[in-house]
Design a protein around this motif. Structure first.
Motif, PDB file in Angstrom:
ATOM      1  N   ASP A 124       0.927  -1.257  -0.136  1.00 43.77           N
ATOM      2  CA  ASP A 124       0.057  -0.155   0.057  1.00 43.77           C
ATOM      3  C   ASP A 124       0.953   1.274  -0.153  1.00 43.77           C
ATOM      4  OD1 ASP A 124       0.869   0.645   2.743  1.00 43.77           O
ATOM      5  OD2 ASP A 124      -0.721  -0.697   3.346  1.00 43.77           O
ATOM      6  N   ALA A 125       0.163   2.424  -0.056  1.00 41.72           N
ATOM      7  CA  ALA A 125       1.070   3.600  -0.050  1.00 41.72           C
ATOM      8  C   ALA A 125       1.819   3.854   0.773  1.00 41.72           C
ATOM      9  CB  ALA A 125       0.153   4.656  -0.451  1.00 41.72           C
ATOM     10  N   ASP A 126       1.635   3.303   2.124  1.00 40.99           N
ATOM     11  CA  ASP A 126       2.220   3.727   3.415  1.00 40.99           C
ATOM     12  C   ASP A 126       3.506   2.577   3.470  1.00 40.99           C
ATOM     13  OD1 ASP A 126       0.520   5.789   4.187  1.00 40.99           O
ATOM     14  OD2 ASP A 126      -0.747   4.400   4.904  1.00 40.99           O
ATOM     15  N   SER A 127       3.340   1.496   2.689  1.00 45.97           N
ATOM     16  CA  SER A 127       4.511   0.628   2.889  1.00 45.97           C
ATOM     17  C   SER A 127       5.145   0.214   1.774  1.00 45.97           C
ATOM     18  CB  SER A 127       4.007  -0.465   3.776  1.00 45.97           C
ATOM     19  OG  SER A 127       2.813  -1.290   3.032  1.00 45.97           O
ATOM     20  N   GLY A 128       5.241   1.098   1.055  1.00 42.50           N
ATOM     21  CA  GLY A 128       5.852   0.821  -0.618  1.00 42.50           C
ATOM     22  C   GLY A 128       7.311   0.358  -0.343  1.00 42.50           C
ATOM     23  N   LEU A 129       7.694  -0.519  -1.268  1.00 42.24           N
ATOM     24  CA  LEU A 129       9.065  -0.918  -1.086  1.00 42.24           C
ATOM     25  C   LEU A 129      10.081   0.065  -1.875  1.00 42.24           C
ATOM     26  CD1 LEU A 129       8.243  -4.638  -2.270  1.00 42.24           C
ATOM     27  CD2 LEU A 129       8.663  -3.743   0.007  1.00 42.24           C
ATOM     28  N   VAL A 130      10.582   1.002  -0.868  1.00 45.29           N
ATOM     29  CA  VAL A 130      11.542   2.054  -1.322  1.00 45.29           C
ATOM     30  C   VAL A 130      12.936   1.634  -1.310  1.00 45.29           C
ATOM     31  CG1 VAL A 130      12.163   4.493  -1.122  1.00 45.29           C
ATOM     32  CG2 VAL A 130       9.571   3.796  -0.919  1.00 45.29           C
ATOM     33  N   SER A 131      13.749   1.854  -2.274  1.00 46.85           N
ATOM     34  CA  SER A 131      15.009   1.214  -2.169  1.00 46.85           C
ATOM     35  C   SER A 131      15.792   2.486  -2.758  1.00 46.85           C
ATOM     36  CB  SER A 131      15.144   0.087  -3.116  1.00 46.85           C
ATOM     37  OG  SER A 131      16.608  -0.081  -3.181  1.00 46.85           O
ATOM     38  N   LYS A 132      17.180   2.721  -1.928  1.00 47.13           N
ATOM     39  CA  LYS A 132      18.177   3.471  -2.410  1.00 47.13           C
ATOM     40  C   LYS A 132      19.644   2.879  -2.843  1.00 47.13           C
ATOM     41  CE  LYS A 132      16.926   7.296   0.479  1.00 47.13           C
ATOM     42  NZ  LYS A 132      17.269   8.337   1.750  1.00 47.13           N
ATOM     43  N   GLY A 133      19.181   1.437  -3.043  1.00 48.49           N
ATOM     44  CA  GLY A 133      20.311   0.639  -3.468  1.00 48.49           C
ATOM     45  C   GLY A 133      20.498   0.341  -4.866  1.00 48.49           C
ATOM     46  N   ASP A 134      20.741  -0.894  -5.057  1.00 48.37           N
ATOM     47  CA  ASP A 134      20.813  -1.346  -6.549  1.00 48.37           C
ATOM     48  C   ASP A 134      19.714  -2.102  -7.177  1.00 48.37           C
ATOM     49  OD1 ASP A 134      23.465  -0.146  -6.163  1.00 48.37           O
ATOM     50  OD2 ASP A 134      24.371  -2.243  -5.692  1.00 48.37           O
ATOM     51  N   LEU A 135      19.623  -1.980  -8.306  1.00 47.17           N
ATOM     52  CA  LEU A 135      18.675  -2.782  -9.163  1.00 47.17           C
ATOM     53  C   LEU A 135      19.306  -4.042  -9.814  1.00 47.17           C
ATOM     54  CD1 LEU A 135      16.155  -0.297 -10.638  1.00 47.17           C
ATOM     55  CD2 LEU A 135      15.513  -2.063  -9.127  1.00 47.17           C
ATOM     56  N   VAL A 136      19.477  -5.113  -9.444  1.00 47.32           N
ATOM     57  CA  VAL A 136      20.088  -6.392  -9.934  1.00 47.32           C
ATOM     58  C   VAL A 136      19.288  -7.093 -10.878  1.00 47.32           C
ATOM     59  CG1 VAL A 136      21.566  -8.285  -9.470  1.00 47.32           C
ATOM     60  CG2 VAL A 136      21.438  -6.492  -7.957  1.00 47.32           C
ATOM     61  N   LEU A 137      19.494  -6.868 -12.089  1.00 52.73           N
ATOM     62  CA  LEU A 137      18.612  -7.687 -13.195  1.00 52.73           C
ATOM     63  C   LEU A 137      19.398  -8.611 -13.734  1.00 52.73           C
ATOM     64  CD1 LEU A 137      17.543  -4.685 -13.003  1.00 52.73           C
ATOM     65  CD2 LEU A 137      16.032  -5.437 -14.872  1.00 52.73           C
ATOM     66  N   PHE A 138      19.309 -10.205 -13.469  1.00 55.89           N
ATOM     67  CA  PHE A 138      19.902 -11.257 -14.150  1.00 55.89           C
ATOM     68  C   PHE A 138      19.100 -11.507 -15.414  1.00 55.89           C
ATOM     69  CE2 PHE A 138      22.034 -11.880 -10.425  1.00 55.89           C
ATOM     70  CZ  PHE A 138      23.123 -13.093 -10.664  1.00 55.89           C
ATOM     71  N   PRO A 139      19.768 -12.019 -16.373  1.00 53.23           N
ATOM     72  CA  PRO A 139      19.110 -12.294 -17.692  1.00 53.23           C
ATOM     73  C   PRO A 139      17.541 -12.693 -17.509  1.00 53.23           C
ATOM     74  CG  PRO A 139      21.267 -13.285 -17.785  1.00 53.23           C
ATOM     75  CD  PRO A 139      21.128 -12.783 -16.209  1.00 53.23           C
ATOM     76  N   SER A 140      16.792 -12.216 -18.248  1.00 52.24           N
ATOM     77  CA  SER A 140      15.123 -12.358 -18.350  1.00 52.24           C
ATOM     78  C   SER A 140      14.483 -11.401 -17.181  1.00 52.24           C
ATOM     79  CB  SER A 140      14.754 -13.733 -18.099  1.00 52.24           C
ATOM     80  OG  SER A 140      15.025 -14.411 -16.827  1.00 52.24           O
ATOM     81  N   ALA A 141      15.314 -10.537 -16.410  1.00 50.06           N
ATOM     82  CA  ALA A 141      14.551 -10.120 -15.148  1.00 50.06           C
ATOM     83  C   ALA A 141      13.881  -8.958 -15.619  1.00 50.06           C
ATOM     84  CB  ALA A 141      15.428  -9.782 -13.938  1.00 50.06           C
ATOM     85  N   ARG A 142      12.602  -8.547 -15.061  1.00 54.04           N
ATOM     86  CA  ARG A 142      11.691  -7.320 -15.182  1.00 54.04           C
ATOM     87  C   ARG A 142      11.560  -6.769 -14.026  1.00 54.04           C
ATOM     88  NH1 ARG A 142      10.580 -12.120 -16.536  1.00 54.04           N
ATOM     89  NH2 ARG A 142       8.137 -11.767 -16.403  1.00 54.04           N
ATOM     90  N   LEU A 143      11.849  -5.504 -13.791  1.00 57.53           N
ATOM     91  CA  LEU A 143      11.334  -4.648 -12.614  1.00 57.53           C
ATOM     92  C   LEU A 143      10.764  -3.456 -12.888  1.00 57.53           C
ATOM     93  CD1 LEU A 143      14.499  -5.072 -10.321  1.00 57.53           C
ATOM     94  CD2 LEU A 143      12.182  -6.032  -9.786  1.00 57.53           C
ATOM     95  N   GLU A 144       9.477  -3.075 -12.339  1.00 61.09           N
ATOM     96  CA  GLU A 144       8.798  -1.898 -12.666  1.00 61.09           C
ATOM     97  C   GLU A 144       9.093  -0.937 -11.411  1.00 61.09           C
ATOM     98  OE1 GLU A 144       5.052  -2.780 -15.172  1.00 61.09           O
ATOM     99  OE2 GLU A 144       5.887  -4.688 -14.332  1.00 61.09           O
TER     100      GLU A 144
END
Length: 663
Positions: free
Chosen positions: A379-399
């Motif tokens: 929900d809008a109060d517990s969003g997964l906010v990150s200041k780190g890295d986005l690791v995308l192995f082959p085939s990964a998708r992140l929005e």
């Protein structure tokens, strides 16, 4: 299903007796993208795989790519493209097309593989929860075993390529033979399918890496991103997690969405070379160590300098291009008073990206909305906010969602109403023991994209977005319900594996290394229900006898490695006992990761509210997953490492799901 754009219209007439099948699909396009990834609004026709040249903006013309083009039934044609138009579908739609193989006749196999030749190909719809079986009219579903040889002839030969390769056009498990020039596909997307971001690529065993590395891949979307994402509340018909409570709230939500850009970031790498007097062309065989293996190669303008195997100067110029949306070092602008959603996909063959969004020394925060085509549930109060890295192995998708207020909060005094010049970078990542060379290839690092954010103001609200949990999660929590049985036998005549009781699991393992001076990529599957992990007594020097005793085998189309009954929730423990990363992927379903071992990969979310279709496993680690296969995907398909070099060399297994007795 509600949409934040034009309605999606479908007209199709199914063939019963003597009536031709016609299908017309019209999708809705996201708010205009300034990264120029186009959406295909119709998909009923002929998809052609062919060799072609392409202009890479920021670099120039390159010959010898393998690219897709599309010709619709009404004669509209889009030419070969390095970034094909997105296939925009809705739950309940069909993919109805013929794959025409016009690739060059190259009757060779990459070193270390024993599958298809470079002349043979097919298409896999990665991440879609669709049937692998053939349609009643004999057309193919998402069948990873069928393939077609090229219609082209080898240079200087009058023979068909099929005759030269002496290889059956349709390898094992193909229920019927398609015409010699194409594969007809008919794939129904279930009405309950999770909306999200998916992709398509060749899955012809032995050459998947080489064909994807030359350009054969593209994106698929199911539904619209606003089907599972909102900024303050959900509009009417979109869901029940956080509906708008008044017309005023709905109007505010609509206004915020109008001020939010939605753009794709398609990550594709390409290895090229040229000799004296030659034009740039793709390399014959893709090489994960193309720019060196002793230290991280540096990207300059999105390019690193390639080298030959002995690092000598042989007069050939080599470059490795890291493109974003088919361009080198593209630039985009997020206008004043505008938020941003990025739909990021690694559609390359083997490279892993460790991405970070940075302004100077400051890592900019983002919120993860969806993973591998499934909303993460928040929900809008517990969003997964990150200041780190986005690791995308082959085939990964992140929005991800870039909220101006969160970025301003991270910038502090630098948020003063002026523009900032941010960058999207590929950066180093560490192995569990701290030594980056101990578990993976050293991928090139550096800037791959410029992102200008206009007019950041300290008064920007700290408003994270929300995302509704994708359908299917609750179905993985039925382990305490009565187990489902099947009256069907497996295709090899054996009984399906016994249903798992509470606390029980099956065992899968990856291993690769040198045996008798040859590098071997293998898997093992133990269907036996267990409640304590298998202890692998790994000798310092692997032997073929040890591998055989522990059921480790290279991929075999004819061998059935796992046979289970549909509708039960399965628990698997997946080990990586080799000395490098592997990326577990399974067709026709998604899984949740419920436990991870010490030194496991914590760069991916392991909340039970997150569904995956691939997950990286560090050396010496394991993950425990829950997975369920419905009756609608009963049939044969595969699970494997989705680092395509590993898959092509044998790190893949065959699973059969037999129908259960429930409807």
């Amino acid at each position: 299903m509600a949409r934040f754009c034009s309605e999606f219209f479908i007209e199709y007439y199914l063939k019963i007796i003597g009536i031709s099948l016609l299908m017309f699909l019209v999708g809705c396009q996201n708010k205009d993208s300034n990264t120029e990834v186009h959406v295909n609004k119709t998909f009923n026709g002929v998809l052609t795989a062919q060799e072609a040249s392409v202009d890479i903006p920021g670099f120039g013309n390159v010959d010898g790519l393998y690219l897709y083009s599309f010709r619709s039934r009404d004669g509209v044609e889009s030419g070969p493209s390095f970034i094909p138009e997105v296939w925009a579908l809705n739950p309940g739609d069909f993919l109805f097309y013929e794959l025409e193989n016009r690739l060059p006749c190259v009757p060779e196999r990459p070193e270390g593989t024993n599958g298809a030749t470079m002349s043979e190909t097919n298409v896999h719809t990665h991440g879609l929860i669709v049937s692998p079986m053939n349609a009643p009219d004999g057309r193919y579903g998402d069948n990873a075993f069928v393939k077609v040889n090229t219609t082209e002839k080898q240079a200087g030969s009058v023979q068909d390529c099929l005759e030269i390769t002496s290889n059956d056009m349709h390898h094992h498990h193909a229920k019927q033979e398609a015409p010699s020039t194409s594969i007809p596909y008919s794939i129904e997307v279930p009405v309950s399918h999770p909306p999200g971001l998916y992709w398509f690529h060749p899955h012809s065993h032995g050459v998947s890496q080489q064909q994807v590395a030359r350009g054969l891949s593209g994106l698929i979307t199911i539904g619209d991103i606003w089907d599972y994402t909102w900024l303050k509340c959900q509009l009417f018909g979109e869901g029940t997690d956080n509906p708008c409570k008044s017309d005023k709230e709905a109007a505010e939500e609509s206004d915020l969405r109008n001020k939010t850009n939605v753009d794709f970031i398609v990550l594709k790498d390409l290895q090229v070379e040229r000799g004296p007097g030659e034009s740039w062309h793709t390399v014959k065989w893709y090489d994960p160590g193309y720019c060196g293996e002793d230290e991280y190669p540096i990207l300059e303008g999105g390019v690193c300098q390639g080298q030959n195997e002995d690092k000598s100067d042989d007069g050939i110029e080599r470059k490795w291009l890291f493109t974003v949306n088919g361009k080198l070092l593209p630039s985009m602008t997020i206008p004043n008073d505008t938020a941003q959603i990025f739909r990021i996909a690694n559609v390359g063959a083997t490279v892993t990206y460790n991405l970070e969004l940075r302004y100077g020394d400051t890592l900019l925060p983002f919120q993860i909305l969806a993973n591998d085509g499934a909303a993460v549930g928040q929900d809008a109060d517990s969003g997964l906010v990150s200041k780190g890295d986005l690791v995308l192995f082959p085939s990964a998708r992140l929005e991800i969602y870039l909220n101006r207020g969160l970025i301003c909060d991270a910038l502090g005094d630098d948020c003063n109403g002026s523009d900032i010049a941010a960058t999207l970078n590929v950066t180093k990542w560490e192995c569990p023991d701290g030594d980056p060379t101990s578990c993976a290839d050293l991928w090139p690092i550096g800037k791959i994209m410029d992102i200008n954010i206009e007019g950041l103001d300290p008064s920007e609200p700290l408003q994270p977005a929300g995302a509704e949990l994708s359908v299917g999660i609750t179905r993985l929590e039925t382990i305490d319900k009565p187990l489902v049985m099947s009256s069907s036998l497996c295709s090899d005549g054996s009984q399906p594996g016994a249903p798992l009781g509470k606390g029980e699991f099956r065992t899968i393992a990856f291993w690769n290394g040198d045996v008798n001076e040859d590098e071997t990529f293998t898997m093992m599957t133990d269907m036996t229900p267990r409640n304590t992990p298998i202890k692998f007594d790994v000798p310092e020097q692997m032997t073929s006898e040890w591998l055989s005793a522990n059921k480790f085998d290279e991929f075999d189309h004819d061998r059935l490695d796992l046979c289970i009954t549909a509708e039960n929730v399965e628990t698997w423990v997946i080990h990586n006992i080799s000395d490098e990363y592997h990326n577990f992927h399974v067709h026709q379903s998604k899984f949740s990761v419920i436990e991870i071992s010490e030194h496991g990969d914590m760069t991916r979310d392991t909340s039970p509210n997150v569904l995956h279709d691939n997950f990286p496993i560090p050396p010496g680690s394991w993950i425990k997953v829950k997975i369920r296969f419905s009756n609608s995907v009963a049939g044969k398909f595969v699970y494997h490492c989705h680092i395509l070099e590993h898959e092509d060399k044998g790190m893949m297994s065959v699973i059969e799901v037999v129908p259960s007795n429930v409807k």
